[in-house]
Design a protein around this motif. Structure first.
Motif, mmCIF file in Angstrom:
data_model
loop_
_atom_site.group_PDB
_atom_site.id
_atom_site.type_symbol
_atom_site.label_atom_id
_atom_site.label_comp_id
_atom_site.label_asym_id
_atom_site.label_seq_id
_atom_site.Cartn_x
_atom_site.Cartn_y
_atom_site.Cartn_z
ATOM 1 N N TYR A 1 -19.429 10.116 -12.696
ATOM 2 C CA TYR A 1 -18.763 10.212 -11.143
ATOM 3 C C TYR A 1 -18.320 9.038 -10.830
ATOM 4 N N SER A 2 -18.733 7.898 -11.270
ATOM 5 C CA SER A 2 -17.972 6.600 -10.660
ATOM 6 C C SER A 2 -16.574 6.764 -10.999
ATOM 7 N N SER A 3 -16.226 6.969 -12.309
ATOM 8 C CA SER A 3 -14.683 6.739 -12.712
ATOM 9 C C SER A 3 -13.932 7.756 -11.939
ATOM 10 N N LEU A 4 -14.301 9.077 -11.673
ATOM 11 C CA LEU A 4 -13.801 10.150 -10.858
ATOM 12 C C LEU A 4 -13.570 9.827 -9.536
ATOM 13 N N ILE A 5 -14.569 8.915 -8.889
ATOM 14 C CA ILE A 5 -14.638 8.630 -7.439
ATOM 15 C C ILE A 5 -13.517 7.627 -7.338
ATOM 16 N N LEU A 6 -13.573 6.570 -8.134
ATOM 17 C CA LEU A 6 -12.531 5.495 -8.237
ATOM 18 C C LEU A 6 -11.238 5.968 -8.276
ATOM 19 N N SER A 7 -10.994 6.518 -9.152
ATOM 20 C CA SER A 7 -9.539 7.404 -9.531
ATOM 21 C C SER A 7 -8.975 8.297 -8.302
ATOM 22 N N HIS A 8 -10.051 8.999 -7.751
ATOM 23 C CA HIS A 8 -9.207 9.796 -6.649
ATOM 24 C C HIS A 8 -9.173 8.764 -5.221
ATOM 25 N N LEU B 1 -7.464 6.559 -5.371
ATOM 26 C CA LEU B 1 -6.105 6.004 -5.542
ATOM 27 C C LEU B 1 -5.070 6.780 -4.732
ATOM 28 N N VAL B 2 -5.646 7.909 -4.418
ATOM 29 C CA VAL B 2 -4.955 8.797 -3.579
ATOM 30 C C VAL B 2 -5.219 8.792 -2.227
ATOM 31 N N GLY B 3 -6.638 8.739 -1.963
ATOM 32 C CA GLY B 3 -7.369 8.831 -0.696
ATOM 33 C C GLY B 3 -7.240 7.545 0.071
ATOM 34 N N LEU B 4 -7.477 6.417 -0.444
ATOM 35 C CA LEU B 4 -7.432 5.276 0.330
ATOM 36 C C LEU B 4 -6.066 4.824 0.769
ATOM 37 N N PRO B 5 -5.065 4.696 0.180
ATOM 38 C CA PRO B 5 -3.542 4.645 0.591
ATOM 39 C C PRO B 5 -3.226 5.553 1.918
ATOM 40 N N PHE B 6 -3.586 6.795 1.824
ATOM 41 C CA PHE B 6 -3.443 7.762 2.855
ATOM 42 C C PHE B 6 -4.222 7.117 4.082
ATOM 43 N N ILE B 7 -5.538 7.337 3.965
ATOM 44 C CA ILE B 7 -6.339 6.697 5.220
ATOM 45 C C ILE B 7 -5.835 5.397 5.751
ATOM 46 N N ILE B 8 -5.426 4.481 4.981
ATOM 47 C CA ILE B 8 -4.823 3.335 5.664
ATOM 48 C C ILE B 8 -3.629 3.589 6.299
ATOM 49 N N TRP B 9 -2.524 4.415 5.937
ATOM 50 C CA TRP B 9 -1.481 4.545 6.590
ATOM 51 C C TRP B 9 -1.616 5.421 7.518
ATOM 52 N N VAL B 10 -2.332 6.504 7.476
ATOM 53 C CA VAL B 10 -2.520 7.386 8.935
ATOM 54 C C VAL B 10 -3.410 6.406 9.973
ATOM 55 N N MET B 11 -4.332 5.662 9.766
ATOM 56 C CA MET B 11 -5.106 4.870 10.537
ATOM 57 C C MET B 11 -4.374 3.446 11.082
ATOM 58 N N ILE C 1 0.945 -1.019 -0.010
ATOM 59 C CA ILE C 1 -0.130 -0.009 -0.144
ATOM 60 C C ILE C 1 0.775 1.127 -0.025
ATOM 61 N N LEU C 2 1.982 1.288 0.623
ATOM 62 C CA LEU C 2 2.907 2.336 0.879
ATOM 63 C C LEU C 2 3.535 2.561 -0.670
ATOM 64 N N ILE C 3 3.740 1.459 -1.407
ATOM 65 C CA ILE C 3 4.344 1.757 -2.733
ATOM 66 C C ILE C 3 3.330 2.150 -3.501
ATOM 67 N N ALA C 4 2.067 1.698 -3.572
ATOM 68 C CA ALA C 4 1.023 2.333 -4.193
ATOM 69 C C ALA C 4 0.751 3.839 -4.076
ATOM 70 N N ARG C 5 1.064 4.376 -2.735
ATOM 71 C CA ARG C 5 0.880 5.607 -2.570
ATOM 72 C C ARG C 5 2.078 6.533 -3.135
ATOM 73 N N ILE C 6 3.349 5.763 -3.070
ATOM 74 C CA ILE C 6 4.496 6.701 -3.519
ATOM 75 C C ILE C 6 4.471 6.634 -4.883
ATOM 76 N N ILE C 7 3.911 5.650 -5.703
ATOM 77 C CA ILE C 7 3.776 5.725 -7.185
ATOM 78 C C ILE C 7 3.122 7.029 -7.835
ATOM 79 N N PRO C 8 3.699 7.838 -8.700
ATOM 80 C CA PRO C 8 3.162 9.058 -8.964
ATOM 81 C C PRO C 8 1.645 8.505 -9.659
ATOM 82 N N GLY C 9 0.681 9.444 -9.367
ATOM 83 C CA GLY C 9 -0.748 9.112 -9.881
ATOM 84 C C GLY C 9 -0.535 9.085 -11.532
#
Length: 272
Positions: free
Chosen positions: A135-142, A144-154, A107-115
């Motif tokens: 909206y579905s495509s934009l939500i899923l693509s965003h 990619l940034v929010g999910l790894p961040f939330i996981i690593w904070v939590m 998950i950290l690697i996925a967060r580090i890789i440029p979007g």
């Protein structure tokens, strides 16, 4: 000794003032320019002394349908944040409690890789599925940034919670799922608020995925602001007014929730 402390305090104060002015000046220029005409913006003689006008804000909402873009950005940011929380909180809890360092590293690697690395495959995938300008495509693509961040904070936040609380819940007859939902999540409020707010802000300001995947129906604020710049001219007044409109919700969130953000990050940085 006292004199040395006074000198250090003076130097620190001066340096702090210089740094604050350096960061605040662009925002001040943006705010003042949003109330100026194009001629006043281009003139150096009218930085502070000018007759303010609200025409730029009126043009933003009347000519560019900015309310639609605000709604689109809110839907995408809220949807990606909620989706990231639904997937990220259980994932972070599992990684923290079962010591899944390998999964955490992925998950950290996925967060580090440029979007931008995901941009072309993402666009091809959504094109084949007919999901571009949804909206579905934009939500899923965003996510990619929010999910790894939330996981690593939590992860660090859950690791800092005492396991005795969870064990007492199991002794009282709760299932592991009930312990997570009824005990762990309620006491993890500061971390959840922190990660969700920062994820929302990341999505609100995201430009890269929206410029490729959004269309006329789902265009978000950063893309809408980009349209103020044409080949022959830049409408600086409307551009600065639109930038102020984009910044205002983020500024309000930061001011209102700064106590939760600071306490959440501090709590997540301490392991018990």
């Amino acid at each position: 000794m006292k004199r040395k402390k006074q000198i250090k305090s003076l130097i620190l104060g001066v340096l702090t003032f210089v740094v604050v002015i350096g960061f605040a000046f662009p925002f001040l220029w943006m705010l003042l320019a949003s109330f100026k005409t194009q001629a006043q913006i281009m003139s150096t003689d009218h930085f502070f002394l000018f007759k303010p006008t609200g025409q730029n804000y009126a043009n933003v909402f009347s000519e560019y349908d900015f309310l639609k873009f605000i709604l689109n950005s809110f839907i995408v940011a809220a949807g990606s944040t909620i989706g990231s929380l639904l997937l990220g909180l259980p994932a972070a809890y599992a990684i923290a409690r079962f010591r899944l360092q390998g999964l955490g590293l992925v998950i950290l690697i996925a967060r580090i890789i440029p979007g931008i690395t995901f941009l072309i495959p993402w666009f091809i995938l959504f094109s084949q599925l007919g999901m571009v300008d949804t909206y579905s495509s934009l939500i899923l693509s965003h996510m990619l940034v929010g999910l790894p961040f939330i996981i690593w904070v939590m992860i660090s936040f859950f690791e800092g919670l005492p396991t005795e609380i969870e064990q007492s819940g199991l002794i009282d007859g709760c299932t592991p799922t009930q312990v997570f939902l009824k005990i762990v999540l309620p006491i993890s409020g500061p971390g959840i608020i922190t990660s969700s707010l920062l994820s929302f802000i990341f999505s609100w300001n995201n430009f890269m995925f929206s410029i490729i995947l959004a269309g006329d129906k789902t265009r978000t604020l950063p893309v809408a602001v980009f349209n103020f710049m044409s080949y022959s001219e830049i409408n600086w007044g409307a551009l600065m007014a639109a930038a102020c409109i984009i910044t205002l919700p983020v500024l309000i969130i930061a001011l209102v929730a700064q106590r939760f953000i600071v306490s959440g990050l501090a709590a997540g940085a301490v392991k018990g």
